[in-house]
Design an enzyme around this catalytic site. Structure first.
Site, PDB file in Angstrom:
ATOM      1  N   HIS A  82       0.836  -1.191   0.000  1.00  0.00           N
ATOM      2  CA  HIS A  82       0.000   0.000   0.000  1.00  0.00           C
ATOM      3  C   HIS A  82       0.875   1.246   0.000  1.00  0.00           C
ATOM      4  O   HIS A  82       2.059   1.190   0.321  1.00  0.00           O
ATOM      5  CB  HIS A  82      -0.926   0.011   1.220  1.00  0.00           C
ATOM      6  CG  HIS A  82      -0.193  -0.177   2.520  1.00  0.00           C
ATOM      7  ND1 HIS A  82      -0.080  -1.411   3.128  1.00  0.00           N
ATOM      8  CD2 HIS A  82       0.480   0.690   3.320  1.00  0.00           C
ATOM      9  CE1 HIS A  82       0.623  -1.289   4.243  1.00  0.00           C
ATOM     10  NE2 HIS A  82       0.971  -0.026   4.382  1.00  0.00           N
ATOM     11  N   ARG A  97      13.561  -5.631   4.249  1.00  0.00           N
ATOM     12  CA  ARG A  97      12.546  -6.185   5.134  1.00  0.00           C
ATOM     13  C   ARG A  97      11.217  -5.790   4.517  1.00  0.00           C
ATOM     14  O   ARG A  97      10.951  -4.608   4.295  1.00  0.00           O
ATOM     15  CB  ARG A  97      12.695  -5.629   6.551  1.00  0.00           C
ATOM     16  CG  ARG A  97      11.624  -6.108   7.548  1.00  0.00           C
ATOM     17  CD  ARG A  97      10.437  -5.180   7.559  1.00  0.00           C
ATOM     18  NE  ARG A  97       9.469  -5.479   8.625  1.00  0.00           N
ATOM     19  CZ  ARG A  97       8.296  -4.908   8.746  1.00  0.00           C
ATOM     20  NH1 ARG A  97       7.904  -3.998   7.887  1.00  0.00           N
ATOM     21  NH2 ARG A  97       7.496  -5.224   9.745  1.00  0.00           N
ATOM     22  N   ASP A 104       7.255  -5.313   4.342  1.00  0.00           N
ATOM     23  CA  ASP A 104       6.093  -5.059   5.188  1.00  0.00           C
ATOM     24  C   ASP A 104       4.881  -5.822   4.656  1.00  0.00           C
ATOM     25  O   ASP A 104       4.569  -5.771   3.465  1.00  0.00           O
ATOM     26  CB  ASP A 104       5.815  -3.552   5.203  1.00  0.00           C
ATOM     27  CG  ASP A 104       4.682  -3.178   6.123  1.00  0.00           C
ATOM     28  OD1 ASP A 104       4.826  -3.367   7.339  1.00  0.00           O
ATOM     29  OD2 ASP A 104       3.646  -2.699   5.619  1.00  0.00           O
ATOM     30  N   GLU A 108       7.848  -9.864   6.721  1.00  0.00           N
ATOM     31  CA  GLU A 108       7.093  -9.743   7.973  1.00  0.00           C
ATOM     32  C   GLU A 108       5.908 -10.706   7.902  1.00  0.00           C
ATOM     33  O   GLU A 108       4.815 -10.348   7.469  1.00  0.00           O
ATOM     34  CB  GLU A 108       6.607  -8.305   8.179  1.00  0.00           C
ATOM     35  CG  GLU A 108       5.824  -8.124   9.474  1.00  0.00           C
ATOM     36  CD  GLU A 108       4.886  -6.929   9.450  1.00  0.00           C
ATOM     37  OE1 GLU A 108       4.368  -6.589  10.519  1.00  0.00           O
ATOM     38  OE2 GLU A 108       4.653  -6.365   8.359  1.00  0.00           O
ATOM     39  N   HIS A 129       8.762  -2.345  16.431  1.00  0.00           N
ATOM     40  CA  HIS A 129       7.929  -1.148  16.481  1.00  0.00           C
ATOM     41  C   HIS A 129       6.447  -1.482  16.598  1.00  0.00           C
ATOM     42  O   HIS A 129       5.631  -0.583  16.799  1.00  0.00           O
ATOM     43  CB  HIS A 129       8.180  -0.293  15.241  1.00  0.00           C
ATOM     44  CG  HIS A 129       7.812  -0.987  13.969  1.00  0.00           C
ATOM     45  ND1 HIS A 129       8.543  -2.041  13.468  1.00  0.00           N
ATOM     46  CD2 HIS A 129       6.784  -0.804  13.104  1.00  0.00           C
ATOM     47  CE1 HIS A 129       7.986  -2.467  12.348  1.00  0.00           C
ATOM     48  NE2 HIS A 129       6.914  -1.744  12.104  1.00  0.00           N
ATOM     49  N   ASP A 130       6.091  -2.755  16.475  1.00  0.00           N
ATOM     50  CA  ASP A 130       4.691  -3.186  16.551  1.00  0.00           C
ATOM     51  C   ASP A 130       4.334  -3.852  17.877  1.00  0.00           C
ATOM     52  O   ASP A 130       3.191  -4.282  18.046  1.00  0.00           O
ATOM     53  CB  ASP A 130       4.383  -4.177  15.416  1.00  0.00           C
ATOM     54  CG  ASP A 130       4.369  -3.524  14.052  1.00  0.00           C
ATOM     55  OD1 ASP A 130       3.874  -2.385  13.944  1.00  0.00           O
ATOM     56  OD2 ASP A 130       4.870  -4.141  13.090  1.00  0.00           O
ATOM     57  N   ASP A 181       1.901  -0.001  20.581  1.00  0.00           N
ATOM     58  CA  ASP A 181       2.072   1.026  19.556  1.00  0.00           C
ATOM     59  C   ASP A 181       1.016   2.123  19.755  1.00  0.00           C
ATOM     60  O   ASP A 181      -0.165   1.808  19.920  1.00  0.00           O
ATOM     61  CB  ASP A 181       1.912   0.333  18.201  1.00  0.00           C
ATOM     62  CG  ASP A 181       1.605   1.256  17.045  1.00  0.00           C
ATOM     63  OD1 ASP A 181       1.942   2.437  17.131  1.00  0.00           O
ATOM     64  OD2 ASP A 181       1.019   0.784  16.057  1.00  0.00           O
ATOM     65  N   ARG A 221       7.411   3.287  20.679  1.00  0.00           N
ATOM     66  CA  ARG A 221       8.251   4.043  19.748  1.00  0.00           C
ATOM     67  C   ARG A 221       8.787   5.325  20.390  1.00  0.00           C
ATOM     68  O   ARG A 221       8.871   6.378  19.762  1.00  0.00           O
ATOM     69  CB  ARG A 221       7.457   4.363  18.477  1.00  0.00           C
ATOM     70  CG  ARG A 221       6.885   3.128  17.800  1.00  0.00           C
ATOM     71  CD  ARG A 221       5.883   3.458  16.711  1.00  0.00           C
ATOM     72  NE  ARG A 221       5.379   2.241  16.067  1.00  0.00           N
ATOM     73  CZ  ARG A 221       4.500   2.229  15.080  1.00  0.00           C
ATOM     74  NH1 ARG A 221       4.021   3.369  14.607  1.00  0.00           N
ATOM     75  NH2 ARG A 221       4.097   1.081  14.545  1.00  0.00           N
TER      76      ARG A 221
END
Length: 419
Positions: free
Chosen positions: A121, A200, A202, A232, A296-297, A341, A345
């Site tokens: 996206h 990496r 997404d 991922e 980060h998730d 999240d 972060r």
């Protein structure tokens, strides 16, 4: 093994660029929140590429040898998963010259760099999607997206086009369109030629098309056969690990086992933990996973429900005992906290660095990195995990060399030793 050989020796350090360091060497136009602010979905801290470059010696000093950067391309979000232009560095982060200098210095220090590729996206600000907003059905890019009605409801009402998890800010590409495919492959080729060491990817499972990722691999590997392509994937990953798509996946199956066993209020049994870890590392598949405890998730370790120093230490000991690449989420070595999240972060507290380094986790993690680097058996040896009368053992074996992590779980806190 179809993955690049260097990846089995890799220890990654994952960086969320907006929160790492705002170097005064680069002055972005705009206003940013104070560095010690609490993160929100929208606020911008102004971390930049020069700030990462300023701290490459610190990163290398941990003993790690690779960096995974969250997205750095032009975007109007602090996490930059809303891509506006895949060929430009976000102006808050810096310039193309800053990027080139960062990669060059990192390589000089023995640090490889992989970038985050968000190819499922884009954002509403992406030029081709903006063309649909302006021209409607007359846009030359009408086939780039999955449109269900006109005019597009991009800012009000229910979105009438496919988007990631129904977020209108994230229109989903039509990767069946030849022009879209060629555009995204050219992005991968451009940055690979620019000197990065891999990607990496997404949410690659949401591009449900093996031929797309097979071609992606061919294009990237034609430029750099040693590039690492890691997806991922949160669930069973075998589909993507046949040797013609990814070199490995982020090993969330391993992470889930550790979280459920050590940090959950309703923990799984020792036997189930051992079974889950075995399943996370099937023999003979040929991939190199990226093993992780946080990202980060995810909620940081120090903010987990059932947390203690011994549990965190055991989690990291397990991480560095596993075959594959290890990955440290930025600031974990500095005992940073952070909930779900976006709280995970937070900005790095550089003004507290010496005090943070004196806390137990910094030296412990550095010693584990050193132990892995100095013991080839931890990188190349076979893996066995077995339950015992009062816990379990994890053993790595290579020829006559054996290293064992012995864990006792009969007390209120786990006890472990390495021998």
């Amino acid at each position: 093994m179809f993955a690049p050989a260097w990846t089995k020796d890799a220890v990654f350090y994952q960086i969320f660029p907006d929160r790492f360091y705002r170097s005064p060497r680069y002055q972005a136009v705009g206003r940013f929140v104070p560095w010690d602010s609490r993160p929100t979905r929208e606020n911008m801290f102004g971390g930049n590429l020069a700030g990462i470059e300023d701290h490459l010696d610190y990163i290398a000093g941990l003993g790690v040898n690779a960096i995974y950067l969250c997205p750095i391309f032009k975007s109007n979000s602090n996490h930059r998963y809303h891509t506006v232009d895949y060929f430009e560095i976000d102006p808050v982060l810096g310039t193309l010259k800053d990027f080139d200098r960062l990669v060059k210095k990192a390589h000089r220090l023995g640090l490889r760099i992989i970038l985050d590729g968000v190819f499922n996206h884009c954002s509403r600000g992406f030029f081709q999607f903006n063309s649909l907003l302006e021209l409607g059905e007359n846009s030359p890019y009408v086939d780039w997206f999955h449109v269900k009605g006109w005019p597009l409801n991009a800012y009000s009402g229910k979105p009438n086009y496919e988007c990631w998890w129904n977020y209108p800010a994230l229109p989903k590409f039509n990767t069946g369109c030849p022009d879209v495919r060629e555009y995204l492959f050219s992005v991968a080729e451009y940055w690979t030629r620019r000197g990065i060491d891999g990607w990496r990817l997404d949410v690659p499972n949401e591009i449900d098309d093996d031929s797309f990722w097979q071609e992606f691999r061919r294009r990237v590997k034609a430029i750099n056969p040693e590039a690492y392509i890691v997806g991922e994937i949160w669930d069973e990953p075998s589909r993507w690990l046949q040797g013609d798509q990814f070199d490995g996946v982020m090993n969330y199956i391993f992470r889930k086992a550790v979280m459920k066993f050590l940090f959950d209020e309703n923990p799984i049994s020792v036997q189930e933990f051992c079974d889950r870890v075995r399943a996370a590392f099937p023999e003979g598949r040929g991939d190199i996973p990226m093993n992780l405890l946080g990202s980060h998730d995810t909620t940081r370790l120090l903010s987990q429900p059932c947390v203690s120093l011994e549990r965190i230490k055991l989690a990291y000991a397990l991480l560095f005992f596993m075959p594959g690449a290890s990955c440290i989420y930025y600031g974990e070595e500095l005992s940073m906290k952070g909930g779900k999240d976006p709280d995970c972060r937070r900005s790095v507290p550089w003004d507290e660095l010496e005090n943070r380094k004196s806390q137990p986790l910094y030296e412990f993690i550095c010693n584990l990195v050193k132990m892995r680097r100095e013991n080839q058996v931890l990188r190349d040896g076979s893996l066995s995990i077995a339950s015992t009368a009062d816990g379990f053992t994890v053993t790595r074996t290579q020829g006559k060399k054996t290293v064992t992590l012995s864990v006792t779980t009969s007390g209120t806190e786990p006890f472990f030793e390495i021998k």
